[in-house]
Write an enzyme that holds these catalytic residues in place. Sequence first.
Site, PDB file in Angstrom:
ATOM      1  N   ASP A   1     -38.817  74.459  20.022  1.00  0.00           N
ATOM      2  CA  ASP A   1     -38.813  74.269  21.475  1.00  0.00           C
ATOM      3  C   ASP A   1     -40.006  73.415  21.896  1.00  0.00           C
ATOM      4  O   ASP A   1     -40.567  72.647  21.092  1.00  0.00           O
ATOM      5  CB  ASP A   1     -38.781  75.650  22.165  1.00  0.00           C
ATOM      6  CG  ASP A   1     -38.082  75.624  23.518  1.00  0.00           C
ATOM      7  OD1 ASP A   1     -38.731  75.232  24.500  1.00  0.00           O
ATOM      8  OD2 ASP A   1     -36.884  75.971  23.595  1.00  0.00           O
TER       9      ASP A   1
ATOM     10  N   ASP B   1     -33.797  69.930  28.443  1.00  0.00           N
ATOM     11  CA  ASP B   1     -34.307  70.768  29.531  1.00  0.00           C
ATOM     12  C   ASP B   1     -34.566  69.935  30.787  1.00  0.00           C
ATOM     13  O   ASP B   1     -34.645  68.701  30.739  1.00  0.00           O
ATOM     14  CB  ASP B   1     -35.606  71.443  29.059  1.00  0.00           C
ATOM     15  CG  ASP B   1     -35.816  72.797  29.704  1.00  0.00           C
ATOM     16  OD1 ASP B   1     -35.197  73.071  30.739  1.00  0.00           O
ATOM     17  OD2 ASP B   1     -36.620  73.585  29.157  1.00  0.00           O
TER      18      ASP B   1
ATOM     19  N   ASN C   1     -36.993  70.966  34.197  1.00  0.00           N
ATOM     20  CA  ASN C   1     -37.682  72.111  34.787  1.00  0.00           C
ATOM     21  C   ASN C   1     -38.299  71.886  36.157  1.00  0.00           C
ATOM     22  O   ASN C   1     -39.230  72.583  36.532  1.00  0.00           O
ATOM     23  CB  ASN C   1     -38.790  72.582  33.831  1.00  0.00           C
ATOM     24  CG  ASN C   1     -38.220  73.307  32.635  1.00  0.00           C
ATOM     25  OD1 ASN C   1     -37.378  74.181  32.794  1.00  0.00           O
ATOM     26  ND2 ASN C   1     -38.637  72.928  31.445  1.00  0.00           N
TER      27      ASN C   1
ATOM     28  N   CYS D   1     -30.154  72.790  29.746  1.00  0.00           N
ATOM     29  CA  CYS D   1     -31.052  73.843  30.207  1.00  0.00           C
ATOM     30  C   CYS D   1     -31.770  73.285  31.416  1.00  0.00           C
ATOM     31  O   CYS D   1     -32.087  72.099  31.454  1.00  0.00           O
ATOM     32  CB  CYS D   1     -32.054  74.185  29.103  1.00  0.00           C
ATOM     33  SG  CYS D   1     -33.333  75.355  29.611  1.00  0.00           S
TER      34      CYS D   1
ATOM     35  N   ASP E   1     -33.344  81.880  31.658  1.00  0.00           N
ATOM     36  CA  ASP E   1     -34.550  82.184  30.887  1.00  0.00           C
ATOM     37  C   ASP E   1     -34.731  83.691  30.746  1.00  0.00           C
ATOM     38  O   ASP E   1     -35.651  84.141  30.074  1.00  0.00           O
ATOM     39  CB  ASP E   1     -35.791  81.583  31.571  1.00  0.00           C
ATOM     40  CG  ASP E   1     -36.030  80.136  31.132  1.00  0.00           C
ATOM     41  OD1 ASP E   1     -35.279  79.646  30.274  1.00  0.00           O
ATOM     42  OD2 ASP E   1     -36.972  79.503  31.647  1.00  0.00           O
TER      43      ASP E   1
END
Length: 778
Positions: free
Chosen positions: A364, A477, A479, A525, A547
């Site tokens: 990750d 991802d 975010n 994500c 999450d």
Amino acid sequence: MIKADGKVFILNTKNTTYAFRVMETGQLEHLYYGRLIHEDEPSVLNEKRAFAPGNTVTYNPEHPELTLEDVRLETSAIGKGDFREPMVEVICADGSSTLDFVYDSYQVINCKPELQGLPSSYDEDDNAKTLEVTLKDKNHGFKLILSYSIFEECDVITRSARFVNSSEESVKLTRMLSMVLDYDKPGMKITSFHGSWTREMNKADVVLTAGKLVNSSFTGTSSNRCNPFFMVSEADTTETDGDVWGFNLVYSGNHYSASEVSPWGKTRVAYGINPQNFSWTLEAGEEFQAPEAVITYSGDGYRQMSLNMHDFVREHITRGTWKYKERPILINSWEASYFDFTDKSLVKLAKVAKDTGVELFVMDDGWFGERNDDKRALGDWDIVNKKKLPGGLEGLAKKINDLGLMFGLWVEPEMINVDSELYRKHPDWAIDIPGMDHAEGRNQRLLDLCNPEVVDYMIEAMSEVFATPGLSYIKWDMNRNFSDYYSKYLPAEKQQEVSHRYVLGFYRLLRTLAEKFPDILMEGCASGGNRFDLGALCYYPQIWASDNTDAVSRLTIQNGYSYAYPQSTYTAHVSACPNHQTLRVTPIESRFAVASFGVLGYELNLNDAKAEDIASVKAQIELYKKYRKTLQFGDFYRLKNGNIVEWSIVDKNKNTAVTMLMQREIMAGEQYLRIDQAGLDNDSKYHFFGRKLEYNLKGFGDLVNTVAPVHIKQDGVLHNVIAKFVKMPGESEDFVASGDTLNNVGVKLAQSFVGTGYNEQVRYFPDFGARLYFAEKI
Ligand code: GLA
């Protein structure tokens, strides 16, 4: 089947009919959307009008009976008496906004065409048909093309719309939704799905008797605040009975749906891109494509609506190598070690994972630049952190592959940290307003994907990463929510185009990489489920649902997703306890049971795990592999959703069912539980059995003294030693029953622990206890 004659349009799927007609005045009147009807005389569906009610605006002097405010319409605009939510709004060159779209022509296309610049549904077998109806604005000559595609087998109709500036002057679109759908009554139940980070997809019902209910996102994404999916149903619709219409949007940006009850008792649903802070200038000859909306109707309750949506998403949204390929069981390094790892520690984790049966190792966040926290380095994808990974990505990939594992990687391509080499080189590539303070979000900014140069650069940078030898998987991802909307690439008058242009740039980036690297499994994500939508699912076959890995929270989260999305699209991990998001402690078997009803993975430091837990993980993975195809691609049934949650998945041939039962809170003295089944073949016999488990003696605390010959101090040395060697046997369920018994009656399970004794006939079922049951056709 599509029946069209330029006057009446009837769209039939296997079990549903959708109908509309051209009125004498040229507007399209919606007639019906519901259970399949075989109507040769569609005029019986027409609403009858003699006089418009007082205080309404009538369409024109020749039609005193017609007020558009009280007609069910296929599209709507402002200025001609319809005061409800419009589908299209413009500012014309002369400053006016009134539009009057009337029928011009239609065509039936024997396929499902792609949409320009946007992802959309597709049909590999070319069974889908599309009706395109062109409307023309009476005054300016703009065209509005309404598209309807029918997917007969899954009872889905998709709608989209294109606005063509066929006038001589420029026009500003200030709202361009994908569809409106009008119902002829009030009091419909609107169900939408809300939440936040780690709390996605909480279902909320509102019975709408008057006024307006808006479900919209403005985070720049489809958002964990409220998913674009929603349902309209009768107030008394249940899981297996009653009318329900499901709506979803193939779009990953700001969405909007408004449900509105008119003064005349009709309910309008308007759906598409959020018009807030949106406008789009079209020069003469230019056009704008609105995203595709997906609608399905079921007369048999929410269950069938979900099954329709699931089939549609699996078959007509997800695509490519991984569409129906069994997804690998992964271990992810995030909750195992966060930013604190080296290739040695990762390989150590990968080794234990491999021993348990894991198939894919995912590194990750934290592998590039000085990325030791979340404050820096986003953008520096070409600078591998050599302190952590002296052999680079390739070196680590090789070590992981040599263990017999696939290798996967986390990236966040749409973001940039101010503290990064990329920002130092290209400060103009970040979305921010020059000379103004910038709001913060996880210490990072959005890259300006409105700028084609930025997208091109990212395609190049990501292609390098994706081309790492031995790489099989990418976790993509995102975010950060949008703030300080501004593109330095666009002129002042186009700044309201930023959010949609960003989404188009994102799609180009993602599409190019998906096409270039077709075998890489991509998992979406966005801080978990902040961009869980059908647009994203056109490229990522699976998305990290949340999450939050806590098994109890996941009951709500996954139950929410299950209304719209098949379980092959949401991933779920078994993690450590106390859980990192809630501090709750749940049994490892319950964590597994819940996670196996999504795409299963693990996310914990197995090197620190107890031998007992490692043994559990091994057994879980072995079991999951055996039933993986059913679990990932079977039909999903919600059977209970209270203190007891029950889900079941039945494979498409009805040969195998896997069922999960989980208890949120133990109820003292409650002895009996029934497990319900659904979807089995009524005429077949099944072997029904439960997963047999053994329990830790310590779960019974000092009750051990009721059977021990000597006194045992709770948690004392003796207690621990005995617990190591003596396991408490779990109850067993094992018999043969007919499919119709299982479907209609269910199974009465062994008695729960009630405080008066324990043996093999008793179910040890503490708080957060879970069980898995299987039915196999004989
Ligand atoms: C987000 C994701 C997590 C993890 C971190 C890494 O929060 O949702 O799963 O990848 O970023 O920074």
